[in-house]
Design a protein around this motif. Structure first.
Motif, PDB file in Angstrom:
ATOM      1  N   THR A  56      21.769  22.616  28.865  1.00 37.80           N
ATOM      2  CA  THR A  56      21.333  23.773  28.728  1.00 37.80           C
ATOM      3  C   THR A  56      22.718  24.922  28.607  1.00 37.80           C
ATOM      4  O   THR A  56      23.351  24.283  29.604  1.00 37.80           O
ATOM      5  CB  THR A  56      19.764  24.730  28.652  1.00 37.80           C
ATOM      6  OG1 THR A  56      20.482  25.049  30.285  1.00 37.80           O
ATOM      7  CG2 THR A  56      18.935  23.741  28.110  1.00 37.80           C
ATOM      8  N   ALA A  57      22.601  26.151  28.240  1.00 44.42           N
ATOM      9  CA  ALA A  57      24.486  26.850  27.890  1.00 44.42           C
ATOM     10  C   ALA A  57      24.506  27.929  29.939  1.00 44.42           C
ATOM     11  O   ALA A  57      25.056  27.608  30.675  1.00 44.42           O
ATOM     12  CB  ALA A  57      24.754  27.760  27.061  1.00 44.42           C
ATOM     13  N   ARG A  58      22.808  27.914  29.615  1.00 40.22           N
ATOM     14  CA  ARG A  58      22.578  28.767  31.285  1.00 40.22           C
ATOM     15  C   ARG A  58      22.563  28.141  32.428  1.00 40.22           C
ATOM     16  O   ARG A  58      23.377  28.280  33.532  1.00 40.22           O
ATOM     17  CB  ARG A  58      21.603  29.231  31.026  1.00 40.22           C
ATOM     18  CG  ARG A  58      20.965  30.174  31.700  1.00 40.22           C
ATOM     19  CD  ARG A  58      19.077  30.604  31.364  1.00 40.22           C
ATOM     20  NE  ARG A  58      19.122  31.873  32.879  1.00 40.22           N
ATOM     21  CZ  ARG A  58      18.243  33.014  31.936  1.00 40.22           C
ATOM     22  NH1 ARG A  58      17.039  32.428  31.181  1.00 40.22           N
ATOM     23  NH2 ARG A  58      18.219  33.749  32.549  1.00 40.22           N
ATOM     24  N   ALA A  59      22.159  26.832  32.312  1.00 41.48           N
ATOM     25  CA  ALA A  59      22.056  25.903  33.006  1.00 41.48           C
ATOM     26  C   ALA A  59      23.588  25.088  33.394  1.00 41.48           C
ATOM     27  O   ALA A  59      23.986  25.025  34.657  1.00 41.48           O
ATOM     28  CB  ALA A  59      21.367  24.324  32.878  1.00 41.48           C
TER      29      ALA A  59
ATOM     30  N   THR B 201      24.063  35.744  43.098  1.00 45.25           N
ATOM     31  CA  THR B 201      24.407  36.218  42.062  1.00 45.25           C
ATOM     32  C   THR B 201      25.168  36.032  40.426  1.00 45.25           C
ATOM     33  O   THR B 201      24.175  36.588  39.918  1.00 45.25           O
ATOM     34  CB  THR B 201      25.085  37.674  43.033  1.00 45.25           C
ATOM     35  OG1 THR B 201      24.519  38.046  44.111  1.00 45.25           O
ATOM     36  CG2 THR B 201      25.244  39.006  42.214  1.00 45.25           C
ATOM     37  N   LEU B 202      26.587  35.815  40.846  1.00 44.04           N
ATOM     38  CA  LEU B 202      26.960  36.001  39.548  1.00 44.04           C
ATOM     39  C   LEU B 202      26.730  34.441  38.274  1.00 44.04           C
ATOM     40  O   LEU B 202      26.649  35.598  37.255  1.00 44.04           O
ATOM     41  CB  LEU B 202      28.360  34.640  39.605  1.00 44.04           C
ATOM     42  CG  LEU B 202      28.969  36.033  39.927  1.00 44.04           C
ATOM     43  CD1 LEU B 202      30.747  35.249  41.237  1.00 44.04           C
ATOM     44  CD2 LEU B 202      29.715  36.921  39.658  1.00 44.04           C
ATOM     45  N   PRO B 203      25.916  33.432  38.539  1.00 45.63           N
ATOM     46  CA  PRO B 203      25.713  32.792  37.554  1.00 45.63           C
ATOM     47  C   PRO B 203      25.053  33.482  36.281  1.00 45.63           C
ATOM     48  O   PRO B 203      24.925  33.742  35.358  1.00 45.63           O
ATOM     49  CB  PRO B 203      24.732  31.492  37.802  1.00 45.63           C
ATOM     50  CG  PRO B 203      25.438  31.541  39.041  1.00 45.63           C
ATOM     51  CD  PRO B 203      25.955  32.794  39.651  1.00 45.63           C
ATOM     52  N   GLU B 204      24.003  34.106  36.632  1.00 40.41           N
ATOM     53  CA  GLU B 204      22.560  34.630  36.147  1.00 40.41           C
ATOM     54  C   GLU B 204      23.168  36.016  35.008  1.00 40.41           C
ATOM     55  O   GLU B 204      23.728  36.601  34.166  1.00 40.41           O
ATOM     56  CB  GLU B 204      21.546  35.845  36.457  1.00 40.41           C
ATOM     57  CG  GLU B 204      20.533  36.201  35.599  1.00 40.41           C
ATOM     58  CD  GLU B 204      19.969  35.141  34.625  1.00 40.41           C
ATOM     59  OE1 GLU B 204      19.491  35.467  33.269  1.00 40.41           O
ATOM     60  OE2 GLU B 204      20.771  33.901  34.733  1.00 40.41           O
ATOM     61  N   ARG B 205      24.370  36.660  36.101  1.00 40.65           N
ATOM     62  CA  ARG B 205      25.440  38.443  35.210  1.00 40.65           C
ATOM     63  C   ARG B 205      26.258  37.727  34.111  1.00 40.65           C
ATOM     64  O   ARG B 205      26.449  38.096  32.968  1.00 40.65           O
ATOM     65  CB  ARG B 205      25.645  38.587  36.505  1.00 40.65           C
ATOM     66  CG  ARG B 205      24.864  39.537  37.310  1.00 40.65           C
ATOM     67  CD  ARG B 205      25.796  40.933  39.018  1.00 40.65           C
ATOM     68  NE  ARG B 205      24.523  41.108  39.133  1.00 40.65           N
ATOM     69  CZ  ARG B 205      23.961  42.497  38.776  1.00 40.65           C
ATOM     70  NH1 ARG B 205      24.688  43.025  38.028  1.00 40.65           N
ATOM     71  NH2 ARG B 205      22.908  42.520  40.102  1.00 40.65           N
ATOM     72  N   ILE B 206      26.995  36.593  34.623  1.00 42.16           N
ATOM     73  CA  ILE B 206      28.102  36.136  33.218  1.00 42.16           C
ATOM     74  C   ILE B 206      27.082  35.011  32.468  1.00 42.16           C
ATOM     75  O   ILE B 206      27.396  35.656  32.065  1.00 42.16           O
ATOM     76  CB  ILE B 206      28.514  34.830  34.319  1.00 42.16           C
ATOM     77  CG1 ILE B 206      29.415  34.980  35.237  1.00 42.16           C
ATOM     78  CG2 ILE B 206      28.926  33.409  33.214  1.00 42.16           C
ATOM     79  CD1 ILE B 206      29.986  34.590  36.494  1.00 42.16           C
ATOM     80  N   TRP B 207      25.276  34.780  32.653  1.00 47.47           N
ATOM     81  CA  TRP B 207      25.049  33.646  31.559  1.00 47.47           C
ATOM     82  C   TRP B 207      24.411  35.296  30.947  1.00 47.47           C
ATOM     83  O   TRP B 207      24.908  35.332  29.336  1.00 47.47           O
ATOM     84  CB  TRP B 207      23.426  33.725  32.163  1.00 47.47           C
ATOM     85  CG  TRP B 207      22.759  33.362  31.196  1.00 47.47           C
ATOM     86  CD1 TRP B 207      21.268  33.713  30.901  1.00 47.47           C
ATOM     87  CD2 TRP B 207      22.866  32.691  29.873  1.00 47.47           C
ATOM     88  NE1 TRP B 207      21.055  33.231  29.512  1.00 47.47           N
ATOM     89  CE2 TRP B 207      21.924  32.258  28.842  1.00 47.47           C
ATOM     90  CE3 TRP B 207      23.874  31.091  29.295  1.00 47.47           C
ATOM     91  CZ2 TRP B 207      21.658  31.715  27.766  1.00 47.47           C
ATOM     92  CZ3 TRP B 207      24.234  30.598  28.677  1.00 47.47           C
ATOM     93  CH2 TRP B 207      22.728  31.417  27.142  1.00 47.47           C
ATOM     94  N   ARG B 208      24.420  37.320  30.657  1.00 46.54           N
ATOM     95  CA  ARG B 208      24.364  37.220  30.557  1.00 46.54           C
ATOM     96  C   ARG B 208      25.217  38.201  29.544  1.00 46.54           C
ATOM     97  O   ARG B 208      24.695  38.558  28.441  1.00 46.54           O
ATOM     98  CB  ARG B 208      23.798  38.142  31.199  1.00 46.54           C
ATOM     99  CG  ARG B 208      22.337  39.139  31.498  1.00 46.54           C
ATOM    100  CD  ARG B 208      22.105  39.895  32.490  1.00 46.54           C
ATOM    101  NE  ARG B 208      21.285  39.502  33.724  1.00 46.54           N
ATOM    102  CZ  ARG B 208      21.240  40.207  34.583  1.00 46.54           C
ATOM    103  NH1 ARG B 208      22.140  41.574  34.290  1.00 46.54           N
ATOM    104  NH2 ARG B 208      20.590  40.596  36.065  1.00 46.54           N
TER     105      ARG B 208
END
Length: 196
Positions: free
Chosen positions: A82-85, A185-192
């Motif tokens: 997935t893009a998120r992964a 921290t960064l992956p979820e914030r970047i994903w948004r």
């Protein structure tokens, strides 16, 4: 490949390995022809033959490690379903590279590399095209499926890698960022910022 070509490639690798060791020990100011030839056992004439100048050697060394970083990122993306992964995999791979190769990361993120990159962006893109195109293909496929926002590729690259590069630079230069915390921290914030 002929024997002479093999010897030439072995010499190039030997000089590049030695140059990184000199860079690690003495910094950019200590990276001189005499220091590299002493560390590598290669003659100054051979260094000039293969790289043209000390500047050419430094460019080749930077491109070598930039290529390895891009390879690590492309490899990390391949299994991401997935893009998120994929965002998480990119952040993890980038920070792993920085930790595993701190001197090479210092070189790739140096002011000199930035200056060279600004003046030779087209050449660098052309040189790294295979690596860049696999990452761009992954992004394009995720945009086509609706998993990523329909933004231009360079903007997606900036949104995803900008914070990662910034954190890596700060860790290298100042040391006041905890890469484990950044990874949490960064992956979820970047994903948004790139989610559809």
């Amino acid at each position: 490949m002929g024997r002479k070509q093999q010897r030439g490639e072995a010499t190039v690798e030997q000089v590049l390995d030695a140059a990184l060791c000199v860079y690690a020990a003495r910094g950019e100011q200590g990276l001189t022809v005499s220091a590299v030839t002493e560390a590598s056992g290669v003659s100054p004439g051979s260094l000039y033959h293969h790289f043209g100048s000390l500047e050419g050697l430094l460019d080749a060394l930077t491109m070598r490690w930039l290529g390895r970083l891009l390879d690590a990122l492309a490899t990390a993306l391949e299994p991401a379903r997935t893009a998120r992964a994929g965002v998480r995999a990119l952040v993890r791979a980038y920070f792993a590279f920085v930790r595993e190769h701190p001197e090479a990361a210092r070189l790739v993120h140096s002011a000199r590399a930035d200056h060279h990159g600004m003046g030779h962006a087209g050449e660098i893109r052309d040189f790294q095209q295979v690596r860049i195109s696999s990452i761009a293909g992954w992004v394009g496929a995720r945009q086509a499926s609706g998993e990523l926002a329909p933004l231009p590729g360079p903007l997606i690259e900036s949104l995803v890698l900008g914070p990662v590069v910034g954190a890596a630079r700060r860790w290298i230069a100042v040391g006041d960022i905890d890469l484990d915390e950044a990874l949490r921290t960064l992956p979820e914030r970047i994903w948004r910022s790139v989610a559809p």
